[in-house]
Design a protein around this motif. Structure first.
Motif, PDB file in Angstrom:
ATOM      1  N   PHE A   1       0.823  -1.204   0.000  1.00 30.41           N
ATOM      2  CA  PHE A   1       0.000   0.000   0.000  1.00 30.41           C
ATOM      3  C   PHE A   1       0.858   1.256   0.000  1.00 30.41           C
ATOM      4  CE2 PHE A   1      -2.513   3.311   2.155  1.00 30.41           C
ATOM      5  CZ  PHE A   1      -3.629   3.338   1.333  1.00 30.41           C
ATOM      6  N   ILE A   2       1.892   1.260   0.814  1.00 25.05           N
ATOM      7  CA  ILE A   2       2.731   2.458   0.888  1.00 25.05           C
ATOM      8  C   ILE A   2       3.560   2.602  -0.389  1.00 25.05           C
ATOM      9  CG2 ILE A   2       4.645   3.561   2.146  1.00 25.05           C
ATOM     10  CD1 ILE A   2       3.355   2.531   4.708  1.00 25.05           C
ATOM     11  N   GLU A   3       3.932   1.488  -0.968  1.00 28.53           N
ATOM     12  CA  GLU A   3       4.673   1.566  -2.225  1.00 28.53           C
ATOM     13  C   GLU A   3       3.790   2.132  -3.336  1.00 28.53           C
ATOM     14  OE1 GLU A   3       7.653  -1.678  -3.477  1.00 28.53           O
ATOM     15  OE2 GLU A   3       6.046  -1.765  -4.944  1.00 28.53           O
ATOM     16  N   ASP A   4       2.548   1.721  -3.367  1.00 29.91           N
ATOM     17  CA  ASP A   4       1.604   2.304  -4.314  1.00 29.91           C
ATOM     18  C   ASP A   4       0.167   2.095  -3.820  1.00 29.91           C
ATOM     19  OD1 ASP A   4       0.083   3.255  -6.332  1.00 29.91           O
ATOM     20  OD2 ASP A   4       1.015   2.083  -7.930  1.00 29.91           O
ATOM     21  N   PRO A   5      -0.407   3.123  -3.193  1.00 28.65           N
ATOM     22  CA  PRO A   5      -1.751   2.973  -2.607  1.00 28.65           C
ATOM     23  C   PRO A   5      -2.788   2.422  -3.580  1.00 28.65           C
ATOM     24  CG  PRO A   5      -0.801   5.065  -1.951  1.00 28.65           C
ATOM     25  CD  PRO A   5       0.132   4.471  -2.974  1.00 28.65           C
ATOM     26  N   GLN A   6      -2.646   2.745  -4.874  1.00 32.28           N
ATOM     27  CA  GLN A   6      -3.672   2.320  -5.838  1.00 32.28           C
ATOM     28  C   GLN A   6      -3.781   0.800  -5.955  1.00 32.28           C
ATOM     29  OE1 GLN A   6      -5.655   4.574  -7.038  1.00 32.28           O
ATOM     30  NE2 GLN A   6      -4.452   6.309  -6.310  1.00 32.28           N
ATOM     31  N   THR A   7      -2.703   0.074  -5.663  1.00 31.78           N
ATOM     32  CA  THR A   7      -2.756  -1.380  -5.832  1.00 31.78           C
ATOM     33  C   THR A   7      -3.718  -2.011  -4.835  1.00 31.78           C
ATOM     34  OG1 THR A   7      -0.894  -1.662  -4.330  1.00 31.78           O
ATOM     35  CG2 THR A   7      -0.389  -1.605  -6.676  1.00 31.78           C
ATOM     36  N   GLN A   8      -3.811  -1.452  -3.639  1.00 32.98           N
ATOM     37  CA  GLN A   8      -4.679  -2.040  -2.630  1.00 32.98           C
ATOM     38  C   GLN A   8      -6.015  -1.336  -2.537  1.00 32.98           C
ATOM     39  OE1 GLN A   8      -4.306  -4.737  -1.005  1.00 32.98           O
ATOM     40  NE2 GLN A   8      -2.127  -5.201  -0.816  1.00 32.98           N
ATOM     41  N   LEU A   9      -6.074  -0.099  -2.957  1.00 28.93           N
ATOM     42  CA  LEU A   9      -7.289   0.700  -2.770  1.00 28.93           C
ATOM     43  C   LEU A   9      -7.464   1.548  -4.029  1.00 28.93           C
ATOM     44  CD1 LEU A   9      -9.046   0.765  -0.200  1.00 28.93           C
ATOM     45  CD2 LEU A   9      -7.913   2.882   0.433  1.00 28.93           C
ATOM     46  N   ALA A  10      -7.925   0.896  -5.092  1.00 25.35           N
ATOM     47  CA  ALA A  10      -7.996   1.579  -6.378  1.00 25.35           C
ATOM     48  C   ALA A  10      -8.877   2.818  -6.278  1.00 25.35           C
ATOM     49  CB  ALA A  10      -8.549   0.627  -7.424  1.00 25.35           C
ATOM     50  N   GLY A  11      -8.376   3.927  -6.818  1.00 25.03           N
ATOM     51  CA  GLY A  11      -9.146   5.166  -6.821  1.00 25.03           C
ATOM     52  C   GLY A  11      -8.916   6.033  -5.601  1.00 25.03           C
ATOM     53  N   THR A  12      -8.117   5.553  -4.643  1.00 23.21           N
ATOM     54  CA  THR A  12      -7.892   6.350  -3.435  1.00 23.21           C
ATOM     55  C   THR A  12      -7.196   7.666  -3.778  1.00 23.21           C
ATOM     56  OG1 THR A  12      -6.875   6.426  -1.248  1.00 23.21           O
ATOM     57  CG2 THR A  12      -5.678   5.216  -2.927  1.00 23.21           C
ATOM     58  N   SER A  13      -7.467   8.699  -2.970  1.00 23.86           N
ATOM     59  CA  SER A  13      -6.817   9.975  -3.232  1.00 23.86           C
ATOM     60  C   SER A  13      -5.454  10.065  -2.551  1.00 23.86           C
ATOM     61  CB  SER A  13      -7.715  11.128  -2.794  1.00 23.86           C
ATOM     62  OG  SER A  13      -8.114  10.941  -1.466  1.00 23.86           O
ATOM     63  N   MET A  14      -5.059   9.014  -1.835  1.00 27.66           N
ATOM     64  CA  MET A  14      -3.725   9.049  -1.224  1.00 27.66           C
ATOM     65  C   MET A  14      -2.650   8.958  -2.298  1.00 27.66           C
ATOM     66  SD  MET A  14      -1.873   6.851   1.729  1.00 27.66           S
ATOM     67  CE  MET A  14      -0.098   6.589   1.705  1.00 27.66           C
ATOM     68  N   PRO A  15      -1.735   9.920  -2.332  1.00 27.33           N
ATOM     69  CA  PRO A  15      -0.669   9.856  -3.320  1.00 27.33           C
ATOM     70  C   PRO A  15       0.383   8.827  -2.914  1.00 27.33           C
ATOM     71  CG  PRO A  15      -0.322  11.727  -1.892  1.00 27.33           C
ATOM     72  CD  PRO A  15      -1.622  11.103  -1.463  1.00 27.33           C
ATOM     73  N   ARG A  16       1.093   8.337  -3.911  1.00 26.66           N
ATOM     74  CA  ARG A  16       2.279   7.539  -3.599  1.00 26.66           C
ATOM     75  C   ARG A  16       3.337   8.541  -3.135  1.00 26.66           C
ATOM     76  NH1 ARG A  16       3.947   3.860  -8.281  1.00 26.66           N
ATOM     77  NH2 ARG A  16       3.958   5.793  -9.418  1.00 26.66           N
ATOM     78  N   VAL A  17       3.965   8.271  -1.970  1.00 26.79           N
ATOM     79  CA  VAL A  17       4.916   9.268  -1.473  1.00 26.79           C
ATOM     80  C   VAL A  17       6.348   8.967  -1.893  1.00 26.79           C
ATOM     81  CG1 VAL A  17       3.627  10.244   0.442  1.00 26.79           C
ATOM     82  CG2 VAL A  17       4.918   8.148   0.781  1.00 26.79           C
ATOM     83  N   GLY A  18       6.592   7.792  -2.467  1.00 29.27           N
ATOM     84  CA  GLY A  18       7.905   7.515  -3.039  1.00 29.27           C
ATOM     85  C   GLY A  18       8.989   7.166  -2.035  1.00 29.27           C
ATOM     86  N   LEU A  19       8.616   6.584  -0.893  1.00 28.42           N
ATOM     87  CA  LEU A  19       9.627   6.212   0.099  1.00 28.42           C
ATOM     88  C   LEU A  19      10.603   5.200  -0.478  1.00 28.42           C
ATOM     89  CD1 LEU A  19       7.491   5.741   3.333  1.00 28.42           C
ATOM     90  CD2 LEU A  19       9.216   7.502   2.911  1.00 28.42           C
ATOM     91  N   SER A  20      11.872   5.360  -0.123  1.00 26.00           N
ATOM     92  CA  SER A  20      12.862   4.338  -0.447  1.00 26.00           C
ATOM     93  C   SER A  20      12.721   3.224   0.583  1.00 26.00           C
ATOM     94  CB  SER A  20      14.261   4.933  -0.350  1.00 26.00           C
ATOM     95  OG  SER A  20      14.501   5.335   0.984  1.00 26.00           O
ATOM     96  N   GLU A  21      13.405   2.108   0.368  1.00 18.99           N
ATOM     97  CA  GLU A  21      13.305   1.005   1.323  1.00 18.99           C
ATOM     98  C   GLU A  21      13.738   1.462   2.730  1.00 18.99           C
ATOM     99  OE1 GLU A  21      14.643  -2.785   0.006  1.00 18.99           O
ATOM    100  OE2 GLU A  21      13.236  -3.598   1.477  1.00 18.99           O
TER     101      GLU A  21
END
Lengths: 360, 408
Positions: free
Chosen positions: A289-309
């Motif tokens: 989810f944190i890597e890409d919110p859309q994969t778990q919650l399609a359409g969510t307004s949460m942006p991907r924040v781009g955290l490194s490992e």
């Protein structure tokens, strides 16, 4: 004795089966994602690197789902609407692929740190100034540890087109209306890699767990079990001893409420407080989810924040510290309690042996 | 006033005997309470249940000191105050959560042991009935307790279960509102379930446990061959020192020494779960605070209610409610539906042997299906298992009637 063990084996077998059925098996079935044909879609994390893979995969599924539905749909109206959606999805596929191709190419250029510093000062610090002012719905984040918190390619993508990088372009008909959309097209490839080189070199110090959360998450998510609001740490105030009221605290509460209202208008709803999120979501969900919110919650307004490992690990550490604070204590107490019962059981065994020695 | 020794020193043995008959009480309840020798570790489940209930009471008392029964305060009092601020609060909470799950595991083992060995008939009917009464009470206690953290699952499980009282086509929504004290689960609902969980139900359970023990005393505990034992003759042999010849042992200390040993093993497992593997007992969904505007994707009860939930689900509303109602009470009728003259392990009882394992498997399948989304193949399996459940109970009197008397 032998018979007792046989009976125990039966009880243990059925208990194990029961556990498997209501825990791992049930959770797998409940959280399973399937495509239109009913085949399981596995969502995996990619080690917090960003090159458009998750978008490509999601769109691939969307396109094949639409094609499958089209092949079985007979109603003409629905068919034409599906066709329309398919055309859009395919266009999106091309758009995303081209965008990330450019990002990957740009990221290979060599950046100049000194040049990047100048670019940073003239292009970024106007908004990323640590003043905590809401701009276009959200407070621009503090970038003190951006070089270590965020992935390099993600930063490149962000400076090209923020809405595309954070995978929320579906919210905008024109991505330059994103709160940071003005940066789109404002920088050429060399300027972009210069700024990223500068961030990596000069803002690349390792943050503490809390700093990581404060820079990457806090502008949207509060953490009330650590007295953290969308504005950061709650200031210490004192009540007026004669009236029992704490006016400073009230003023702060009002500021938080105003900030939350702007956020809720911008995002559609107020993002959840994350105090207990570490207990509420599985490890796999958190990662993907944190890597890409859309994969778990399609359409969510949460942006991907781009955290490194490394950035994710820091944020995760903070979420664990607050949401599961008893972990260290558990590890200390456990051997003592279990050791006690081992000795207890051993003594009880001798007691039993003693009383049953001459019964048979 | 009966005769008593005027010279006895206050609180001496004689003095207490004259007033409380402690020697007699000790004999009746302990040293001359005879238990068959021919038993296995499953006979310790009763004491393990009592000990687990004790753990639940003690941990519950500690949690009660800091729990706040308001819709605003409940979630944070559990997840923040108890877990963070109170020293060892986490330990008591984990003991309480894991204990609540394990108490049902042991109840089910205890129940199926009773069915397997035929320990519910020929003089032992009241033991069975009082045990089933305790099962119902523990179910109510578990459900009311699950409301208290006021997480998403508390709220929505409370919503779903109280909705059952509308009675399907009866549409008794007024009755549902009366139970909730509101249109939706809110403060009145939480306050009521809090009271039930910490006061009324524990009181009734303690009474129920006393009653269950009392029902055991005269018919005596069954043994693993269902033999009819002449307790008086065997007790006489024991008292004469003929321990090998006697078929019985005294409750204290011989039976208890084995119980305590098995309890020790149980508590090693118990605390392993408390420290290292507690997640099965604390559903992740319930770590999201209750939100009446956000229905969770899947609403399901705790694992121990799943089999009866799955009997409700696959049928149309009214039929489902009737099936659910019958499933709740059908186990009570077991001693009267079993028409066989034999008290013996299921393995020696002809068709009943198959009936027993079929029931156990059916309940397991229902439990698995009860948690899964009611779709596709799972729905079909659940429906078949629910129908099977009733087929088994209807078949019971017939197959047990066919059973031949086992000759000694």
């Amino acid at each position: 004795m032998n018979k007792e063990l046989q009976i125990f084996a039966v009880v243990a077998f059925f208990t194990g089966l029961l556990y498997w059925g209501v825990e791992p098996f049930a959770h797998h079935e409940m959280h399973k994602k399937v495509d239109a044909k009913g085949e399981e879609i596995h969502i995996e994390s990619h080690g917090f690197t960003y090159d458009g893979t998750t978008e490509a995969k999601a769109l691939e599924v969307a396109v094949s789902d639409l094609e499958f539905k089209l092949s079985t749909e007979e109603n003409a109206t629905l068919k034409s609407s599906l066709e329309e959606k398919l055309v859009k999805a395919k266009a999106q596929q091309t758009k995303k692929a081209n965008f990330w191709k450019e990002v990957v190419e740009t990221a290979q250029l060599k950046g100049n740190v000194a040049q990047g510093e100048t670019e940073f000062t003239s292009n970024c610090t106007g908004c990323h100034n640590g003043m905590g002012m809401n701009m276009g719905g959200v407070i621009p984040p503090n970038l003190d540890h951006a070089g270590s918190l965020y992935d390099k390619k993600y930063l490149v993508a962000l400076l090209k087109d923020p809405a595309m990088a954070s995978n929320v372009d579906h919210k905008y008909s024109d991505t330059s209306t994103h709160p940071m959309g003005s940066i789109k097209g404002a920088l050429n490839s060399q300027q972009i890699v210069d700024i990223v080189a500068y961030l990596k070199a000069k803002k690349g110090a390792e943050p503490t767990a809390k700093q990581a959360f404060m820079e990457a998450c806090v502008r949207c998510h509060a953490m009330r079990y650590d007295k953290v609001t969308q504005l950061g740490d709650t200031p210490k105030t004192k009540e007026n001893i004669k009236t029992g009221h704490d006016i400073e605290a009230m003023k702060y509460a009002q500021k938080v409420a105003e900030e939350q209202a702007m956020l809720a208008d911008y995002l559609g709803k107020l993002p959840p407080d994350l105090s207990m999120i570490i207990r509420a979501r599985s490890e796999h969900f958190m990662e993907t989810f944190i890597e890409d919110p859309q994969t778990q919650l399609a359409g969510t307004s949460m942006p991907r924040v781009g955290l490194s490992e490394a950035g994710y690990e820091k944020v995760h550490e903070y979420l664990s510290d607050i949401g599961d604070p008893s972990k260290p204590a558990r590890e200390i107490v456990a051997p003592w309690v279990i050791g006690f019962f081992l000795i207890f059981t051993l003594l009880a065994y001798f007691w039993k042996k003693f009383h049953w020695r001459d019964l048979h | 006033m009966a005769k008593f020794d005027e010279k006895a020193k206050p609180f001496s043995k004689q003095w207490l005997d004259d007033r409380l008959a402690i020697t007699t009480v000790m004999k009746v309840l302990n040293i001359e309470y005879w238990i068959p020798k021919n038993i296995n570790f499953l006979w310790a489940m009763g004491m393990i249940l009592a000990a687990t209930f004790g753990m639940l009471v003690i941990s519950g008392i500690f949690l009660l000191m800091y729990y706040v029964p308001t819709v605003e305060g409940a979630f944070d009092s559990v997840n923040y105050t108890i877990m963070t601020e109170v020293g060892y609060g986490w330990l008591w909470r984990h003991i309480h959560g894991v204990g609540a799950s394990l108490v049902f595991l042991i109840i089910y083992i205890h129940l199926f042991t009773g069915i397997y060995y035929g320990s519910y008939k020929r003089g032992r009917e009241m033991i069975w009935l009082s045990g089933m009464l305790l099962f119902v009470l523990f179910s109510a206690e578990a459900f009311s307790g699950y409301m208290l953290p006021w997480g998403q699952m508390s709220y929505w499980a409370g919503m779903v279960i109280t909705n059952l009282f509308a009675g399907g086509s009866l549409e008794a929504t007024g009755f549902v509102e009366w139970i909730r004290g509101d249109y939706v689960p809110a403060q009145a609902f939480l306050g009521r379930f809090f009271m039930l969980h910490v006061l009324l139900l524990p009181l009734v359970i303690i009474g129920g446990i006393g009653f269950h023990f009392a029902t055991l005393r005269l018919p005596h505990v069954n043994n693993q061959d269902g033999e009819e034992i002449d307790f008086e003759a065997s007790a006489k042999l024991w008292k004469e020192g003929k321990k090998k010849e006697s078929q019985v042992i005294p409750f204290h200390p011989v039976f208890l020494s084995k119980d305590v040993f098995i309890m020790g093993i149980y508590f090693i497992l118990f605390f392993y779960l408390v420290f290292y593997n507690f997640e099965f007992a604390m559903d992740p969904v319930n770590f999201d605070p209750a939100d009446g505007l956000k229905t969770p994707a899947h609403i399901y009860p705790e694992w121990y209610f799943l089999w009866s939930y799955e009997i409700l689900r696959p049928f149309p509303t009214d039929l489902g409610l009737i099936a659910f109602g019958i499933a709740q009470v059908i186990f009570l009728a077991l001693p009267f539906l079993d028409r066989s003259p034999n008290v013996a392990p299921a393995s020696r009882r002809g068709l009943f042997k198959f009936w027993f394992w079929a029931l156990l498997l059916d309940v397991l399948v229902l439990t698995f299906m009860g948690k899964l989304p009611p779709q596709g193949i799972w729905n079909t399996i659940g429906f078949i298992a629910a129908v099977m459940f009733f087929v088994l109970w209807v078949a019971l009197p017939f197959i047990t009637k066919l059973e031949k008397k086992i000759e000694e």
